[in-house]
Design an enzyme around this catalytic site. Structure first.
Site, PDB file in Angstrom:
ATOM      1  N   ILE A 112      72.049   8.560  87.483  1.00 18.81           N
ATOM      2  CA  ILE A 112      72.877   8.489  88.624  1.00 18.81           C
ATOM      3  C   ILE A 112      72.617   7.259  89.675  1.00 18.81           C
ATOM      4  O   ILE A 112      73.134   6.591  90.385  1.00 18.81           O
ATOM      5  CB  ILE A 112      73.446   9.727  89.182  1.00 18.81           C
ATOM      6  CG1 ILE A 112      74.126  10.541  88.176  1.00 18.81           C
ATOM      7  CG2 ILE A 112      74.342   9.445  90.332  1.00 18.81           C
ATOM      8  CD1 ILE A 112      74.644  12.009  88.715  1.00 18.81           C
ATOM      9  N   TYR A 113      71.148   7.803  90.056  1.00 15.23           N
ATOM     10  CA  TYR A 113      70.584   7.059  91.157  1.00 15.23           C
ATOM     11  C   TYR A 113      70.233   5.436  90.655  1.00 15.23           C
ATOM     12  O   TYR A 113      70.774   4.591  91.519  1.00 15.23           O
ATOM     13  CB  TYR A 113      69.295   7.637  91.459  1.00 15.23           C
ATOM     14  CG  TYR A 113      68.351   7.058  92.475  1.00 15.23           C
ATOM     15  CD1 TYR A 113      68.825   7.129  93.834  1.00 15.23           C
ATOM     16  CD2 TYR A 113      67.417   5.882  92.228  1.00 15.23           C
ATOM     17  CE1 TYR A 113      68.176   6.536  95.013  1.00 15.23           C
ATOM     18  CE2 TYR A 113      66.709   5.285  93.279  1.00 15.23           C
ATOM     19  CZ  TYR A 113      67.145   5.449  94.509  1.00 15.23           C
ATOM     20  OH  TYR A 113      66.491   4.917  95.724  1.00 15.23           O
ATOM     21  N   THR A 114      69.880   5.302  89.370  1.00 20.61           N
ATOM     22  CA  THR A 114      69.907   3.862  88.999  1.00 20.61           C
ATOM     23  C   THR A 114      71.163   3.255  89.047  1.00 20.61           C
ATOM     24  O   THR A 114      71.193   1.922  89.386  1.00 20.61           O
ATOM     25  CB  THR A 114      69.439   3.915  87.610  1.00 20.61           C
ATOM     26  OG1 THR A 114      67.983   4.644  87.662  1.00 20.61           O
ATOM     27  CG2 THR A 114      68.918   2.501  87.003  1.00 20.61           C
TER      28      THR A 114
END
Length: 256
Positions: A150-152
């Site tokens: 999700i962060y990426t």
């Protein structure tokens, strides 16, 4: 004197942006969750006017409050630097943390930029800087023990969003820029219980220096730690080549 609105200003890259912009003569609107840190920052910058706005950009209420400030005050510079440290496998990352991550890194920059743009366009000048990271280009990399899909994905969104917005704003006098540092010496990882003290890391101040130098060079996307700029250029050229080479006819490899 022009005003800069900086989110995530209570620490790390956001604080470094605030300090640099103040040194360059900008009055500031500093946004963050920690009032004590924002007030300490304001006290340390007596040469400019600093307005403190306490808001949680993972919430609709916080985003709306800061967007109202951006629309009303029409800053000359908007820095979308707020971040949140939520790594973890997508299937097991708590829903609240996943929502918080998307709120801070996708919804907040979108809505704050949308609020600040009309004033910038009316004046015919303005600068929007968004902090992403080199993980934006890490999707095809071998699987990492640090699960962070999700962060990426949020960082990749910020890069494509900024590039597209740059095209929309051509000729308006408004500049948009996204800076993509690697590992930075801030508290981002330590709040997750990760000790990276032995890992070479860039300073937050150098990230700011790289972003501002990239803007001066006319770059839409900067990577302060990447010596060979042609690597990024090759990515973007391949993106455009793939996009323009599409056809309404099913590709041969997909035909049975």
């Amino acid at each position: 004197m022009s005003t800069a609105l900086v989110t995530g200003a209570s620490s790390g890259i956001g604080q470094a942006f605030a300090e640099r912009l103040a040194a360059d003569g900008h009055d500031l609107i500093v946004v963050g969750r920690r009032k004590d840190r924002l007030e300490a920052l304001a006290s340390s910058l007596p040469s400019v006017t600093v307005e403190v706005v306490v808001a949680d950009l993972s919430t609709d209420e916080g985003i709306d409050a800061v967007a109202a400030v951006a629309a009303d005050r029409s800053p000359a510079v908007l820095v979308n630097s707020a971040g949140v440290a939520h790594y973890g496998p997508m299937a097991s990352l708590p829903a609240a943390k996943a929502r918080e991550l998307v709120g801070v890194k996708v919804v907040a920059p979108t809505m704050l930029t949308r609020a600040a743009l009309p004033g910038m366009r009316d004046r015919g000048e303005g600068t929007i800087i968004t902090v992403a990271g080199m993980l934006a280009f890490g999707g095809p990399a071998p699987a990492s023990p640090l699960a962070r899909a999700i962060y990426t994905g949020t960082l990749a969104h910020l890069v494509a969003w900024t590039q597209t917005l740059h095209g929309e704003l051509a000729g308006t006098g408004v500049t948009v820029h996204v800076v993509c540092p690697g590992i930075v010496a801030t508290e981002f990882h330590s709040v997750q219980g990760m000790d990276l003290s032995a890992v070479p890391r860039m300073s937050a101040s150098d990230v700011v220096t790289g972003a501002l130098a990239g803007i001066a060079l006319g770059e839409v996307v900067s990577a302060p730690g990447l010596e060979d700029r042609t690597l990024l250029d090759a990515i973007f050229q391949a993106d455009v080549a793939a996009f323009t080479a599409q056809s309404p006819t099913l590709a041969t490899r997909y035909r049975s």
